[in-house]
Design a protein around this motif. Structure first.
Motif, PDB file in Angstrom:
ATOM      1  N   TYR A  33       0.830  -1.206   0.000  1.00  0.00           N
ATOM      2  CA  TYR A  33       0.000   0.000   0.000  1.00  0.00           C
ATOM      3  C   TYR A  33       0.867   1.260   0.000  1.00  0.00           C
ATOM      4  O   TYR A  33       0.600   2.210  -0.748  1.00  0.00           O
ATOM      5  CB  TYR A  33      -0.912  -0.012   1.221  1.00  0.00           C
ATOM      6  CG  TYR A  33      -1.818   1.193   1.340  1.00  0.00           C
ATOM      7  CD1 TYR A  33      -2.961   1.316   0.572  1.00  0.00           C
ATOM      8  CD2 TYR A  33      -1.524   2.224   2.238  1.00  0.00           C
ATOM      9  CE1 TYR A  33      -3.797   2.415   0.681  1.00  0.00           C
ATOM     10  CE2 TYR A  33      -2.345   3.327   2.350  1.00  0.00           C
ATOM     11  CZ  TYR A  33      -3.471   3.419   1.572  1.00  0.00           C
ATOM     12  OH  TYR A  33      -4.289   4.520   1.686  1.00  0.00           O
ATOM     13  N   SER A  34       1.909   1.285   0.812  1.00  0.00           N
ATOM     14  CA  SER A  34       2.781   2.465   0.888  1.00  0.00           C
ATOM     15  C   SER A  34       3.511   2.697  -0.430  1.00  0.00           C
ATOM     16  O   SER A  34       3.651   3.840  -0.881  1.00  0.00           O
ATOM     17  CB  SER A  34       3.784   2.297   2.036  1.00  0.00           C
ATOM     18  OG  SER A  34       3.127   2.187   3.277  1.00  0.00           O
ATOM     19  N   LYS A  93       0.995   4.105  -2.944  1.00  0.00           N
ATOM     20  CA  LYS A  93       0.725   5.534  -2.715  1.00  0.00           C
ATOM     21  C   LYS A  93       1.833   6.395  -3.295  1.00  0.00           C
ATOM     22  O   LYS A  93       1.575   7.443  -3.898  1.00  0.00           O
ATOM     23  CB  LYS A  93       0.582   5.805  -1.219  1.00  0.00           C
ATOM     24  CG  LYS A  93      -0.766   5.435  -0.659  1.00  0.00           C
ATOM     25  CD  LYS A  93      -1.076   6.013   0.712  1.00  0.00           C
ATOM     26  CE  LYS A  93      -0.012   6.733   1.405  1.00  0.00           C
ATOM     27  NZ  LYS A  93      -0.390   7.222   2.744  1.00  0.00           N
ATOM     28  N   ARG A 127       1.584   9.047  -6.393  1.00  0.00           N
ATOM     29  CA  ARG A 127       1.993  10.450  -6.213  1.00  0.00           C
ATOM     30  C   ARG A 127       2.934  10.890  -7.324  1.00  0.00           C
ATOM     31  O   ARG A 127       2.957  12.069  -7.698  1.00  0.00           O
ATOM     32  CB  ARG A 127       2.673  10.610  -4.856  1.00  0.00           C
ATOM     33  CG  ARG A 127       2.949  12.044  -4.447  1.00  0.00           C
ATOM     34  CD  ARG A 127       3.639  12.113  -3.104  1.00  0.00           C
ATOM     35  NE  ARG A 127       5.000  11.601  -3.171  1.00  0.00           N
ATOM     36  CZ  ARG A 127       6.043  12.328  -3.579  1.00  0.00           C
ATOM     37  NH1 ARG A 127       5.870  13.577  -3.975  1.00  0.00           N
ATOM     38  NH2 ARG A 127       7.236  11.805  -3.591  1.00  0.00           N
ATOM     39  N   PRO A 144      -7.966   4.658  -0.716  1.00  0.00           N
ATOM     40  CA  PRO A 144      -6.972   4.601  -1.795  1.00  0.00           C
ATOM     41  C   PRO A 144      -7.470   5.266  -3.072  1.00  0.00           C
ATOM     42  O   PRO A 144      -8.629   5.081  -3.456  1.00  0.00           O
ATOM     43  CB  PRO A 144      -6.772   3.095  -2.000  1.00  0.00           C
ATOM     44  CG  PRO A 144      -8.065   2.489  -1.580  1.00  0.00           C
ATOM     45  CD  PRO A 144      -8.579   3.348  -0.452  1.00  0.00           C
TER      46      PRO A 144
END
Length: 780
Positions: free
Chosen positions: A20-21, A24, A28, A50
């Motif tokens: 998940y990190s 992200k 970005r 999300p």
């Protein structure tokens, strides 16, 4: 770039937190990530909302993966070479003709060796592939197929440098360290005070360990527990707070007499972990250098270090890069005595604790951020793409409307505490007899005991649900009701049978029954205590029920009437009784029964009791054993009760779902909010929000399992007097509770589609909920 990241676990596991990190950070930077998890994709909302899709393996395999540009993935990143990951990744690569990378985070060989008895990973590597499948489960790495999987990868990523020893020669690789969640770096005050919550004082020396216990780390966790015992004997007021799943037998804690100095909080939501770390004095990752620890990077360590609390960890993996005595205390042996020595030094010297805490925090801020560490992953992605000579990904896009029509809709069933035919004016004497309604309404159910408050406010006429309640329920998308029914015990000499059980007053609303098999049943009721499944009492009970089970608006599963039995584990010869009931239903009414055990956490095996499924009944118990003693202050008592409710809810949300049909249920806060002059508990989320969040997540989870079981979502009405008590002072408690339930289920529907990358409005979700009810009779 379109990127699929395949996790080997849901977001309740640490590996998915890394996925998940990374996603992200990729998003970005302008990339388009998509995450696949084995099941329960809705668990992602415990981390945040999300901006990218999250799919289950089943959805990815059956429906493919969708990106905003209508194209397939440019590459796929497999997070571990484990079997279930390997199979999905190869399937997607064949479909989209794209390369894949493999991520290494553990010594898979050591894990398999620790779990198997009498066999080793190398033994299995020499066996026929079909024989190996008997021992290697889908969540483990195949000794033979993993090697070819790694050899075909366009690249390998690893959490620690030693893991690159496991990659094949010639395959490019890179190491990236995991980063910390920014929430753990904040020093702001938290609304959760774990010391006060657990009845601990400021002088207690709190050690914290967050993580699962399994075969590979059992010995080192046991050393930590024993070290706490040594600290207590030495006069230190040490206590251990532990979170996570126990995947091995933990009875040794009690046998060693350590249960009073260790508090197992079980599964703790991710959002509450920062508060737990702030309550700690010392954070401990037990263990020492070995073939398991040398090839891993414990996911808790970035957050341990950035918290500013002193950390004790093995002189292995990331510990090799930390300065002993300056940024952490390092363990060379990892046994109980060494842990005791390190903690004793910290307990006696506040200056050392501060120095280690500050040093560890500075190391984390400098070296353990996702922003910097994802750069290495992107460099390997670019290399994999430039070396790929296969055709570009094929276009893949399916119409949203077609997909939505193919997915079952949730069916909201409300548990009712009161029997539908009980008139509001019934007296105590009437409660002890079987009640027969007027001819216009048909025969009726025998009554059962109800709370005095329910009797006082039951809006029914001639023993039927009030028209207002039915109208509001229908408008709120309720599919049907489940009524508790206590069977009446009749002596054998009584020849006349009681009248057949009545249908619900509103035939357009489906319903089912739950036999209230309570230990202290209502007057005239009794448990199913018969030793002989063919006894007259047992057979008469199912024959009394057959007329209602065959009614048109009775809820069915695959054509079989759904009959719930509460506390079936109390019934002698339960499996025999269930089989006899099935025989009678088939022979006398041509019905196949779908029997479900209505049970709490203590029951999780329906097959042993002759059941087909389990319907979850949340228990009204405290979630933790240590708690602040109750005080005369009513406000504080309510706040403590509310925390118990939240902890119980979190435990249920975090449980692993079984393979058999398991219909989930949510219930509102059971505290007494009717106390005069008492306000809502002062919590960051109110009781209404807590219940709504519970039901929202259960709905999304149920839709995710709709291919393997009926999409029933149960809501418990027993405590609805606490729902809306502040918002509705005109007595419309049922309306307030149903509206809250409706909103929660609609949010769950939206959640289900959001994790697939499809955004729908609340009105569209309500339409889907109402459609499930409107088609219920037509589909028969």
């Amino acid at each position: 770039m379109n990127i699929v990241l395949v996790s080997h676990c849901s977001f309740q596991g640490n590996s998915a937190l890394h996925v998940y990190s990374i996603s992200k950070e990729l998003y970005r930077r302008g990339h388009r990530p998509l995450i696949c998890v084995p099941a329960e994709p809705e668990t992602v909302f415990a981390l945040g909302d999300p901006p990218f899709p999250v799919l289950s393996y089943c959805d990815a395999r059956d429906q493919g993966v969708r990106f905003p540009d209508g194209k397939g993935p440019a590459l796929i990143h497999a997070f571990s070479p484990r079997e279930q990951v390997r199979k999905l990744v190869l399937s997607l690569c064949e479909r989209y003709q794209c390369p894949y990378l493999v991520h290494l985070e553990d010594n898979e060989e050591a894990i398999v060796d620790d779990e198997l008895v009498g066999l080793s990973f190398r033994d299995l590597a020499g066996m026929p592939a079909t024989a190996v499948e008997r021992w290697i489960k889908p969540w483990r790495t195949h000794p033979q197929r993993a090697r070819s999987f790694l050899s075909g990868a366009a690249g390998v990523t690893a959490l620690i440098d030693r893991l690159l020893e496991l990659k094949p020669p010639g395959v490019p690789g890179t190491v990236f360290w995991p980063g910390f969640d920014p929430r753990f770096a904040e020093n702001s005050a938290t609304p959760i005070d774990f010391r006060r919550r657990l009845g601990l004082s400021d002088r207690d020396l709190i050690l914290v360990y967050t993580g699962d216990v399994h075969h590979s780390n059992l010995a080192e966790v046991r050393s930590l527990f024993l070290a706490v015992g040594l600290l207590r004997r030495a006069g230190f007021p040490a206590l251990l707070l532990k979170t996570g799943w126990n995947r091995v037998d933990m009875d040794w804690v009690r046998e060693c007499g350590l249960q009073d100095w260790a508090i197992d909080l079980g599964y703790l939501p991710r959002a509450d972990v920062p508060a737990l770390l702030r309550a700690a004095d010392i954070l401990v990752q037990p263990g020492g250098p070995n073939r398991f620890n040398d090839y891993r990077f414990p996911s808790k360590l970035p957050e341990f270090l950035v918290s500013g609390k002193p950390v004790i960890l093995p002189h292995s993996n990331i510990g090799r890069f930390l300065r002993d005595g300056e940024e952490a205390f390092l363990l060379d042996r990892g046994d109980a005595v060494e842990i005791f020595e390190k903690v004793s030094l910290l307990a006696a010297n506040e200056e050392t604790r501060t120095r280690l805490g500050d040093g560890g925090r500075h190391f984390a801020l400098r070296r353990l951020t996702w922003t910097d560490n994802v750069e290495r992953i992107l460099a390997l992605y670019a290399q994999a793409r430039s070396e790929d000579t296969r055709a570009s990904a094929t276009r893949y896009c399916r119409a949203v409307s077609d997909e939505r029509r193919a997915v079952p809709r949730p069916k909201l069933i409300v548990f009712c505490a009161r029997t539908p035919n009980r008139p509001a004016s019934s007296t105590a004497s009437e409660a002890d007899e079987s009640v027969t309604a007027s001819p216009a309404s048909g025969p009726s159910l025998p009554s059962h005991q109800r709370r005095r408050e329910d009797v006082a406010r039951c809006s029914s006429t001639n023993g039927k649900p009030g028209a207002r309640v039915a109208e509001v329920a229908t408008a709120c998308g309720v599919y049907g009701f489940c009524y508790f029914y206590s069977p009446v015990h009749r002596q054998e000499k009584q020849a006349p049978s009681p009248p057949p059980i009545a249908a619900i007053a509103h035939p357009g609303i489906p319903f089912c029954l739950c036999l209230a098999n309570a230990e202290r049943a209502a007057a005239g009721g009794d448990r199913l205590k018969a030793r002989d499944p063919s006894s007259a009492r047992v057979e008469r009970l199912i024959r009394d029920l057959l007329p209602v089970l065959g009614q048109e608006n009775y809820i069915r599963v695959g054509g079989a009437p759904l009959l719930l039995i509460s506390q079936v584990e109390w019934t002698r010869e339960a499996a025999g009784i269930a089989e006899r009931w099935r025989e009678i239903a088939r022979e006398e009414a041509a019905l196949d029964l779908h029997l479900a055990a209505a049970a709490s956490n203590r029951f999780d095996n329906p097959i042993a009791f002759g059941m087909d499924a389990v319907v979850e009944l949340p228990p009204l118990t405290k979630a933790v054993t240590r708690s602040v003693p109750r005080e005369p202050d009513t406000h504080r008592a309510v706040e403590d009760n509310f925390r118990d409710y939240l902890e119980q809810r979190n435990q249920l949300l975090g449980k692993r779902l079984p393979d058999h049909p398991f219909y989930r249920c949510a219930m509102p806060y059971w505290g007494d909010t009717e106390t005069p002059g008492l306000d809502t508990p002062s919590q960051p989320e109110s009781w209404r929000d807590a219940y709504r969040e519970w039901l929202r997540r259960l709905t999304a989870q149920t839709l995710g399992r709709a291919r393997v079981q009926e999409p029933f979502v149960f809501a418990h009405e027993w405590c609805n007097r606490s729902i809306g008590i502040r918002s509705y002072r005109d007595g419309n408690l049922e309306a307030a509770w149903l509206e809250t339930t409706r909103d929660a289920v609609c949010e769950g529907i939206r959640t289900y589609w959001a994790i697939k990358g499809i955004r729908i409005t609340q009105a569209e979700a309500l339409d889907e909920l109402r459609l499930a009810g409107s088609f219920s009779m037509k589909d028969r």
